[in-house]
Design a protein around this motif. Structure first.
Motif, PDB file in Angstrom:
ATOM      1  N   HIS A  69      -5.491  -5.581  -8.905  1.00  0.00           N
ATOM      2  CA  HIS A  69      -4.414  -6.327  -8.472  1.00  0.00           C
ATOM      3  C   HIS A  69      -4.110  -6.068  -7.108  1.00  0.00           C
ATOM      4  O   HIS A  69      -4.619  -4.922  -6.563  1.00  0.00           O
TER       5      HIS A  69
ATOM      6  N   THR B 103       3.704   1.367  -8.620  1.00  0.00           N
ATOM      7  CA  THR B 103       2.735   1.560  -7.796  1.00  0.00           C
ATOM      8  C   THR B 103       2.292   3.239  -7.867  1.00  0.00           C
ATOM      9  O   THR B 103       3.074   4.078  -7.609  1.00  0.00           O
TER      10      THR B 103
ATOM     11  N   ASP C 178      10.310   2.817  -7.941  1.00  0.00           N
ATOM     12  CA  ASP C 178       8.906   2.626  -7.366  1.00  0.00           C
ATOM     13  C   ASP C 178       8.695   3.134  -5.860  1.00  0.00           C
ATOM     14  O   ASP C 178       9.875   3.234  -5.260  1.00  0.00           O
TER      15      ASP C 178
ATOM     16  N   SER D 190      -6.005   2.130  -7.301  1.00  0.00           N
ATOM     17  CA  SER D 190      -5.811   0.795  -7.816  1.00  0.00           C
ATOM     18  C   SER D 190      -5.256   0.163  -9.221  1.00  0.00           C
ATOM     19  O   SER D 190      -6.021   0.947 -10.149  1.00  0.00           O
ATOM     20  N   TRP D 191      -4.717  -0.816  -9.493  1.00  0.00           N
ATOM     21  CA  TRP D 191      -4.524  -1.216 -10.900  1.00  0.00           C
ATOM     22  C   TRP D 191      -5.882  -2.428 -10.894  1.00  0.00           C
ATOM     23  O   TRP D 191      -5.999  -3.198 -10.054  1.00  0.00           O
TER      24      TRP D 191
ATOM     25  N   ARG E  32       0.932  -3.047 -15.681  1.00  0.00           N
ATOM     26  CA  ARG E  32       1.051  -2.147 -14.626  1.00  0.00           C
ATOM     27  C   ARG E  32       2.517  -1.589 -14.859  1.00  0.00           C
ATOM     28  O   ARG E  32       3.441  -2.466 -15.209  1.00  0.00           O
TER      29      ARG E  32
ATOM     30  N   MET F  40       0.930  -1.184   0.083  1.00  0.00           N
ATOM     31  CA  MET F  40       0.044  -0.015  -0.065  1.00  0.00           C
ATOM     32  C   MET F  40       0.969   1.210   0.104  1.00  0.00           C
ATOM     33  O   MET F  40       1.967   1.269   0.448  1.00  0.00           O
ATOM     34  N   ASN F  41       0.496   2.303  -0.606  1.00  0.00           N
ATOM     35  CA  ASN F  41       1.318   3.568  -0.696  1.00  0.00           C
ATOM     36  C   ASN F  41       0.191   4.643  -0.143  1.00  0.00           C
ATOM     37  O   ASN F  41      -0.998   4.766  -0.567  1.00  0.00           O
TER      38      ASN F  41
ATOM     39  N   VAL G 266      -2.643  -3.914  -5.139  1.00  0.00           N
ATOM     40  CA  VAL G 266      -1.867  -2.664  -4.976  1.00  0.00           C
ATOM     41  C   VAL G 266      -3.056  -1.539  -4.571  1.00  0.00           C
ATOM     42  O   VAL G 266      -3.887  -1.596  -5.111  1.00  0.00           O
TER      43      VAL G 266
END
Length: 339
Positions: free
Chosen positions: A49, A108, A154, A66-67, A105, A1-2, A51
């Motif tokens: 995905h 992130t 990333d 998200s992707w 992708r 997670m970001n 992320v």
């Protein structure tokens, strides 16, 4: 997670976002300071995905990015807005791919929200630069913008300053790149490059004064550093662990302080505090709580009463632990409890 996966919503309830297989789950307080709901899926039944990027605006709304897989070898970014932690979020809405012809992708994402409540989504592109897409004020999305850059790694760090303007930090092999909006709604422009050894995946940015944001990162020697564009980086103290720190502005004994938290090498949570933007005052780690799984992440927030709350979340176990600051001088914390 970001980004900020542990947030205080507009209604004062705390909530957390977590990845679970091909979905994003949310848990929240049923009332401020009260019991928590069980995890529930965010954004409908769309497959994602594993992320997630989260940002929050001054209005308290959470923006999630998200992707999602679109076809074999192809993916696209999707966005959802969550207005209240205990309510359902909007369905995932496609916002495209930085390459017009699409692709898989590329990195992130990171998301920040300006003073008008518009989400700005940043992602590393296939060429090693950065692309951005921003919400229009009256709905929909602007075209993708190439912010350029080279050899970007990333782990982008996007942040909204107290001015409401957005800034972005990115690590490259020999330093850190910085972009900033010169005025509201403008395309962020690259302001400078800091030549410094930096460990990828350790960037965390925080608004620390009306005019400045501070970037925290770990250098290749293992020291935690703080940098404000226009100045020189300052070594704060040795990093407690290998992952990124979390940080929050809070009042401690009448002083505006920045509180840092990180999973330490021993597996416990380490805290350090110092007067905001006065790194010369020094800081030191104090460990708290039980030993955590290796994949546990640490986050900080303030509750409805502006008390510091710390959370840890382990993707492998799903365990969520919380502690609050006691109503007494210093940074005394309540016993950690599992939610």
């Amino acid at each position: 997670m970001n980004g900020e996966w542990f947030l205080r919503g507009r209604d004062g309830r705390l909530g957390v976002y977590q990845l679970s297989g091909d979905a994003v789950l949310c848990r929240a307080e049923r009332e401020p300071g009260g019991p928590w709901t069980t995890p529930r899926k965010v954004g409908g039944d769309q497959e994602l995905h594993p992320v997630l990027a989260v940002g929050q605006g001054a209005d308290g709304y959470a923006h999630l990015v998200s992707w999602r897989p679109t076809s074999p070898g192809e993916s696209g970014l999707v966005h959802s807005t969550h207005f209240r932690p205990h309510l359902a979020a909007l369905d995932w809405n496609p916002i495209g791919h930085p390459r017009k012809r699409g692709g898989d992708r590329s990195g992130t994402p990171a998301v920040a929200v300006d003073a008008e409540g518009r989400a700005h989504v940043f992602v590393r592109n296939d060429g090693g630069g950065v692309h951005m897409v921003a919400q229009r004020e009256k709905g929909g999305w602007e075209p993708w913008v190439d912010l350029r850059g080279s050899k970007v790694q990333d782990g982008l760090a996007a942040v909204t300053g107290e001015s409401g303007r957005i800034e972005l930090y990115a690590a490259v092999p020999d330093g850190i790149l910085h972009w900033r909006q010169e005025k509201a709604g403008a395309e962020p422009v690259r302001t400078e490059t800091l030549r410094t050894p930096v460990r990828p995946g350790t960037l965390y940015a925080l608004a620390t004064s009306p005019d400045s944001t501070t970037l925290f990162y770990t250098d290749t020697g293992g020291d935690l550093c703080a940098w404000r564009p226009g100045g020189k980086p300052v070594t704060l103290l040795p990093a407690a662990g290998s992952g990124p720190v979390s940080a929050v502005r809070c009042e401690l004994d009448g002083h505006d302080c920045t509180l840092l938290a990180q999973r330490s090498a021993s597996g416990r949570v380490a805290f350090a505090a110092y007067p905001s933007e006065l790194e010369s005052a020094g800081a030191w780690w104090t460990e708290s709580g039980p030993r955590l799984p290796v994949d546990a992440r640490v986050a900080l927030a303030t509750d409805q009463d502006d008390r510091v709350v710390a959370a840890t979340l382990s993707p492998s176990t799903g365990a969520l632990l919380l502690t609050r600051r006691k109503d007494e001088p210093g940074l005394a914390l309540q016993a950690w409890r599992q939610v």
